[in-house]
Design an enzyme around this catalytic site. Structure first.
Site, PDB file in Angstrom:
ATOM      1  N   CYS A  86      -9.610 -12.286  21.873  1.00  0.00           N
ATOM      2  CA  CYS A  86      -8.931 -11.411  20.924  1.00  0.00           C
ATOM      3  C   CYS A  86      -7.802 -10.667  21.629  1.00  0.00           C
ATOM      4  O   CYS A  86      -7.191  -9.781  21.054  1.00  0.00           O
ATOM      5  CB  CYS A  86      -9.913 -10.437  20.294  1.00  0.00           C
ATOM      6  SG  CYS A  86     -10.828  -9.486  21.498  1.00  0.00           S
ATOM      7  N   CYS A 107       0.807  -1.218   0.000  1.00  0.00           N
ATOM      8  CA  CYS A 107       0.000   0.000   0.000  1.00  0.00           C
ATOM      9  C   CYS A 107       0.844   1.273   0.000  1.00  0.00           C
ATOM     10  O   CYS A 107       1.827   1.388   0.725  1.00  0.00           O
ATOM     11  CB  CYS A 107      -0.905   0.003   1.224  1.00  0.00           C
ATOM     12  SG  CYS A 107      -2.078   1.346   1.243  1.00  0.00           S
ATOM     13  N   CYS A 124      -6.927   1.058  -0.548  1.00  0.00           N
ATOM     14  CA  CYS A 124      -6.845   0.342   0.726  1.00  0.00           C
ATOM     15  C   CYS A 124      -7.047  -1.109   0.350  1.00  0.00           C
ATOM     16  O   CYS A 124      -8.021  -1.438  -0.326  1.00  0.00           O
ATOM     17  CB  CYS A 124      -7.927   0.816   1.699  1.00  0.00           C
ATOM     18  SG  CYS A 124      -8.011  -0.221   3.176  1.00  0.00           S
ATOM     19  N   GLN A 178     -17.860 -11.066  13.079  1.00  0.00           N
ATOM     20  CA  GLN A 178     -16.407 -11.132  12.888  1.00  0.00           C
ATOM     21  C   GLN A 178     -16.063 -10.568  11.512  1.00  0.00           C
ATOM     22  O   GLN A 178     -16.723 -10.894  10.525  1.00  0.00           O
ATOM     23  CB  GLN A 178     -15.920 -12.586  12.982  1.00  0.00           C
ATOM     24  CG  GLN A 178     -15.969 -13.166  14.380  1.00  0.00           C
ATOM     25  CD  GLN A 178     -14.843 -12.669  15.277  1.00  0.00           C
ATOM     26  OE1 GLN A 178     -14.003 -11.859  14.877  1.00  0.00           O
ATOM     27  NE2 GLN A 178     -14.846 -13.136  16.507  1.00  0.00           N
ATOM     28  N   GLU A 231     -25.408 -12.756  26.496  1.00  0.00           N
ATOM     29  CA  GLU A 231     -24.852 -11.577  25.820  1.00  0.00           C
ATOM     30  C   GLU A 231     -25.450 -10.308  26.427  1.00  0.00           C
ATOM     31  O   GLU A 231     -26.621 -10.249  26.740  1.00  0.00           O
ATOM     32  CB  GLU A 231     -25.165 -11.685  24.314  1.00  0.00           C
ATOM     33  CG  GLU A 231     -25.055 -10.424  23.500  1.00  0.00           C
ATOM     34  CD  GLU A 231     -23.656  -9.793  23.494  1.00  0.00           C
ATOM     35  OE1 GLU A 231     -22.669 -10.535  23.385  1.00  0.00           O
ATOM     36  OE2 GLU A 231     -23.580  -8.563  23.629  1.00  0.00           O
ATOM     37  N   TYR A 288     -20.724 -14.442  26.364  1.00  0.00           N
ATOM     38  CA  TYR A 288     -20.330 -13.335  25.478  1.00  0.00           C
ATOM     39  C   TYR A 288     -20.620 -13.772  24.030  1.00  0.00           C
ATOM     40  O   TYR A 288     -19.733 -13.750  23.180  1.00  0.00           O
ATOM     41  CB  TYR A 288     -18.844 -12.969  25.634  1.00  0.00           C
ATOM     42  CG  TYR A 288     -18.390 -12.770  27.065  1.00  0.00           C
ATOM     43  CD1 TYR A 288     -18.427 -11.501  27.638  1.00  0.00           C
ATOM     44  CD2 TYR A 288     -17.930 -13.836  27.841  1.00  0.00           C
ATOM     45  CE1 TYR A 288     -18.004 -11.295  28.952  1.00  0.00           C
ATOM     46  CE2 TYR A 288     -17.510 -13.642  29.148  1.00  0.00           C
ATOM     47  CZ  TYR A 288     -17.547 -12.376  29.694  1.00  0.00           C
ATOM     48  OH  TYR A 288     -17.127 -12.191  30.985  1.00  0.00           O
ATOM     49  N   ASP A 327     -16.000 -15.995  24.995  1.00  0.00           N
ATOM     50  CA  ASP A 327     -15.350 -15.177  23.961  1.00  0.00           C
ATOM     51  C   ASP A 327     -15.531 -13.712  24.340  1.00  0.00           C
ATOM     52  O   ASP A 327     -16.264 -12.972  23.687  1.00  0.00           O
ATOM     53  CB  ASP A 327     -16.002 -15.490  22.600  1.00  0.00           C
ATOM     54  CG  ASP A 327     -15.349 -14.735  21.452  1.00  0.00           C
ATOM     55  OD1 ASP A 327     -14.309 -14.076  21.661  1.00  0.00           O
ATOM     56  OD2 ASP A 327     -15.890 -14.792  20.329  1.00  0.00           O
ATOM     57  N   CYS A 387      -2.109  -1.216   8.815  1.00  0.00           N
ATOM     58  CA  CYS A 387      -1.454  -2.513   8.577  1.00  0.00           C
ATOM     59  C   CYS A 387       0.028  -2.383   8.903  1.00  0.00           C
ATOM     60  O   CYS A 387       0.847  -2.241   8.014  1.00  0.00           O
ATOM     61  CB  CYS A 387      -1.566  -2.919   7.117  1.00  0.00           C
ATOM     62  SG  CYS A 387      -3.219  -2.961   6.465  1.00  0.00           S
ATOM     63  N   CYS A 435      -0.548   5.473   7.409  1.00  0.00           N
ATOM     64  CA  CYS A 435      -1.867   5.006   7.834  1.00  0.00           C
ATOM     65  C   CYS A 435      -1.771   4.195   9.117  1.00  0.00           C
ATOM     66  O   CYS A 435      -2.501   4.420  10.062  1.00  0.00           O
ATOM     67  CB  CYS A 435      -2.514   4.186   6.722  1.00  0.00           C
ATOM     68  SG  CYS A 435      -4.024   3.350   7.210  1.00  0.00           S
TER      69      CYS A 435
HETATM   70  N1  SAH Z   1     -18.750 -14.810  20.200  1.00  0.00           N
HETATM   71  C1  SAH Z   1     -19.255 -13.746  19.370  1.00  0.00           C
HETATM   72  C2  SAH Z   1     -19.027 -12.318  19.907  1.00  0.00           C
HETATM   73  C3  SAH Z   1     -17.797 -12.058  20.735  1.00  0.00           C
HETATM   74  S1  SAH Z   1     -17.484 -10.343  20.987  1.00  0.00           S
HETATM   75  C4  SAH Z   1     -18.743 -13.877  17.937  1.00  0.00           C
HETATM   76  O1  SAH Z   1     -17.756 -14.558  17.691  1.00  0.00           O
HETATM   77  O2  SAH Z   1     -19.357 -13.295  17.042  1.00  0.00           O
HETATM   78  C5  SAH Z   1     -17.754 -10.170  22.719  1.00  0.00           C
HETATM   79  C6  SAH Z   1     -19.200  -9.957  23.114  1.00  0.00           C
HETATM   80  O3  SAH Z   1     -19.266  -9.827  24.524  1.00  0.00           O
HETATM   81  C7  SAH Z   1     -19.832  -8.708  22.530  1.00  0.00           C
HETATM   82  O4  SAH Z   1     -20.963  -9.068  21.789  1.00  0.00           O
HETATM   83  C8  SAH Z   1     -20.212  -7.882  23.767  1.00  0.00           C
HETATM   84  O5  SAH Z   1     -21.428  -7.180  23.615  1.00  0.00           O
HETATM   85  C9  SAH Z   1     -20.340  -8.943  24.847  1.00  0.00           C
HETATM   86  N2  SAH Z   1     -20.157  -8.468  26.236  1.00  0.00           N
HETATM   87  C10 SAH Z   1     -19.298  -7.525  26.676  1.00  0.00           C
HETATM   88  N3  SAH Z   1     -19.382  -7.381  28.011  1.00  0.00           N
HETATM   89  C11 SAH Z   1     -20.316  -8.248  28.442  1.00  0.00           C
HETATM   90  C12 SAH Z   1     -20.861  -8.559  29.732  1.00  0.00           C
HETATM   91  N4  SAH Z   1     -20.439  -7.928  30.817  1.00  0.00           N
HETATM   92  N5  SAH Z   1     -21.807  -9.509  29.814  1.00  0.00           N
HETATM   93  C13 SAH Z   1     -22.235 -10.151  28.688  1.00  0.00           C
HETATM   94  N6  SAH Z   1     -21.759  -9.904  27.448  1.00  0.00           N
HETATM   95  C14 SAH Z   1     -20.817  -8.963  27.315  1.00  0.00           C
END
Ligand code: SAH
Length: 476
Positions: A433, A79, A183, A307, A357, A336, A406, A88, A85
């Site tokens: 992540c 790029c 980009c 994602q 969630e 989550y 997650d 990346c 930027c």
């Molecule tokens: N597993 C999903 C999303 C993961 S992202 C996927 O792969 O698509 C993390 C998620 O945690 C988000 O959607 C966020 O809204 C949620 N989150 C953040 N804090 C939280 C909490 N205190 N209790 C419940 N969920 C929560």
């Protein structure tokens, strides 16, 4: 033994350095008599001449003036905007070396934040992506009334019109928006859309947002694309509702970009620099796009979490599913769970999945996604896990055999970790992540869980970001 080490180098000094290894945030590490120097865009194996631009007590930061001997791990960045930027940071590093650096960063987190010994824990080679460019299904570009010029643009000596920019901002600084003509993170049509929308907006005289004065009309251009379906959403975020302008834009898109399947207009009249707003109007098309992960089809609204690398998300979920060693009678908790992607991806192998969630809309999406895919053995619960995840929750939904979590970058709340320790389901898969907060959380569980496998998966080529999956088994 006394040493005759030199005093640390000063700001402005130019030094010859041998780069040892990658460090955080796209920097690389070199040492002078043990004193740490972080070098921008350095690559392990480089010998460089670098100038110190920041000096702190325990380290300094330097930028390269000349690469004297390039590392064998270097490659040509694709790029034009690479250096400025910062989106990346690793485009100049061969992909295999990026993957190994990410694997080592996971090892480092387990050792330093988690206190684990690498004698007992083996981190597998990072699962890389086949497509290392054009991999994102979502890009968010910003409009700005103050264009930020790259050093190369300034060096041309040309006069640039700096009161309109559409592009990405320099990392951590929303005030500095580059006017991007290319980009390589999304698709080729996405690049053309950025340039086309800019041209139309300028020709029509629509004012870009002024981030300091909080005025102007055009705020963000968000492009979402279904990797497998070809669906394409343009989301124009504006300060205020202007139906005539949206009709002009709609006519332009339909005439010039037949690939666009839906066009939405988000209204954000607040001061926060965000593509979310108080209302979303669908101008044409269904207002959502679809994408698939494995055999499942997901509906994605303009503001829904999904994602951003569809192909690698599928691999990530496959790793998590594999590690969970699912059995037909299992009750799985997916904490989550976002829009329910992991829950739905695992449901066919087990008796039931309970997803939890925080965000209500995401829970509504999760329920709709399950229903549309004919998945009937899932329950989705909205709430903050910190408050919700108690013995009475487990009484209501049953004790899980498998726990999948997650969480966002900050990791889990300590109360949630404590509850996991008490509940102690046999199998536990932690998708993250942020390997550092993941390692911190796992340290709190190291008396009750042992680590079975660690698998990093690369969803973000050319960045330092990594998704890491850890599989654990309850002890005793
Ligand atoms: N597993 C999903 C999303 C993961 S992202 C996927 O792969 O698509 C993390 C998620 O945690 C988000 O959607 C966020 O809204 C949620 N989150 C953040 N804090 C939280 C909490 N205190 N209790 C419940 N969920 C929560």
């Amino acid at each position: 033994m006394a040493t005759d080490a030199q005093p640390p180098p000063k700001r402005g000094a130019t030094l010859t350095l041998e780069i040892e290894k990658f460090a955080d945030k796209g920097m690389a590490l070199a040492r002078v008599d043990g004193f740490v120097i972080l070098v921008r865009e350095g690559v392990p194996g480089d010998r460089v001449k670098a100038r110190i631009y920041k000096k702190k007590k325990r380290y300094a930061e330097a930028e390269i003036e000349e690469v004297l001997e390039p590392s064998a791990l270097r490659t040509e960045p694709r790029c034009y905007y690479f250096s400025t930027c910062g989106g990346c940071k690793w485009q100049h590093v061969q992909y295999e070396a990026q993957l190994e650096a990410k694997r080592e960063s996971v090892e480092g987190a387990l050792q330093h934040q988690g206190g684990f010994s690498l004698d007992n824990v083996e981190v597998q080679p990072t699962i890389g992506a086949e497509e290392i460019y054009l991999y994102r299904n979502k890009m968010e570009f910003s409009f700005s009334a103050q264009r930020w010029l790259t050093p190369e643009e300034i060096a041309t000596g040309r006069d640039f019109d700096t009161d309109f920019a559409l592009g990405l901002h320099v990392p951590g600084n929303p005030f500095k928006v580059l006017d991007l003509k290319e980009c390589h993170l999304q698709s080729e049509v996405s690049q053309r859309l950025v340039n086309g929308v800019r041209e139309l907006a300028k020709a029509e005289g629509w004012e870009p947002w002024h981030i300091r004065k909080h005025e102007g009309f055009l705020r963000h251009l968000v492009i979402r694309q279904g990797t497998h379906t070809g669906d394409l959403m343009v989301n124009l975020v504006t300060n205020g509702h202007h139906p005539e302008r949206m009709q002009t834009m709609a006519a332009y898109l339909q005439a010039t970009f037949p690939e666009v399947t839906t066009f939405v207009n988000t209204i954000n009249t607040g001061v926060a620099q965000t593509a979310f707003g108080e209302a979303v109007h669908t101008i044409f098309g269904p207002g959502v796009i679809y994408d698939t992960i494995g055999p499942y089809r997901f509906e994605i609204a303009s503001n829904a979490f999904f994602q951003t690398n569809t192909r690698q998300a599928e691999r990530l979920y496959a790793v998590a599913r594999d590690m969970a060693d699912l059995r037909p009678d299992d009750l799985v908790y997916d904490l989550y769970c976002g829009a329910g992607t992991i829950s739905i991806f695992m449901a066919d192998a087990v008796a039931h999945v309970v997803g939890v969630e925080l965000v209500e809309e995401a829970v509504a999406n999760a329920r709709a996604n399950a229903a549309h895919n004919g998945v009937e053995n899932t329950t989705f619960v909205a709430g903050d896990l910190k408050e919700l995840f108690t013995p009475s929750f487990i009484e209501t939904h049953g004790p899980p055999d498998v726990l999948v979590v997650d969480p966002p970058r900050g990791g889990m709340h300590p109360d949630v970790v404590k509850q996991i320790a008490t509940m102690r389901p046999e199998r536990f898969v932690y998708v993250s992540c942020n390997p550092q907060t993941q390692a911190r959380d796992l340290e709190m569980l190291s008396e009750v869980y042992s680590i079975e496998a660690v698998q990093p998966v690369d969803l973000f080529p050319h960045t330092q970001h990594i998704e890491n999956v850890v599989s654990l088994r309850a002890i005793g």
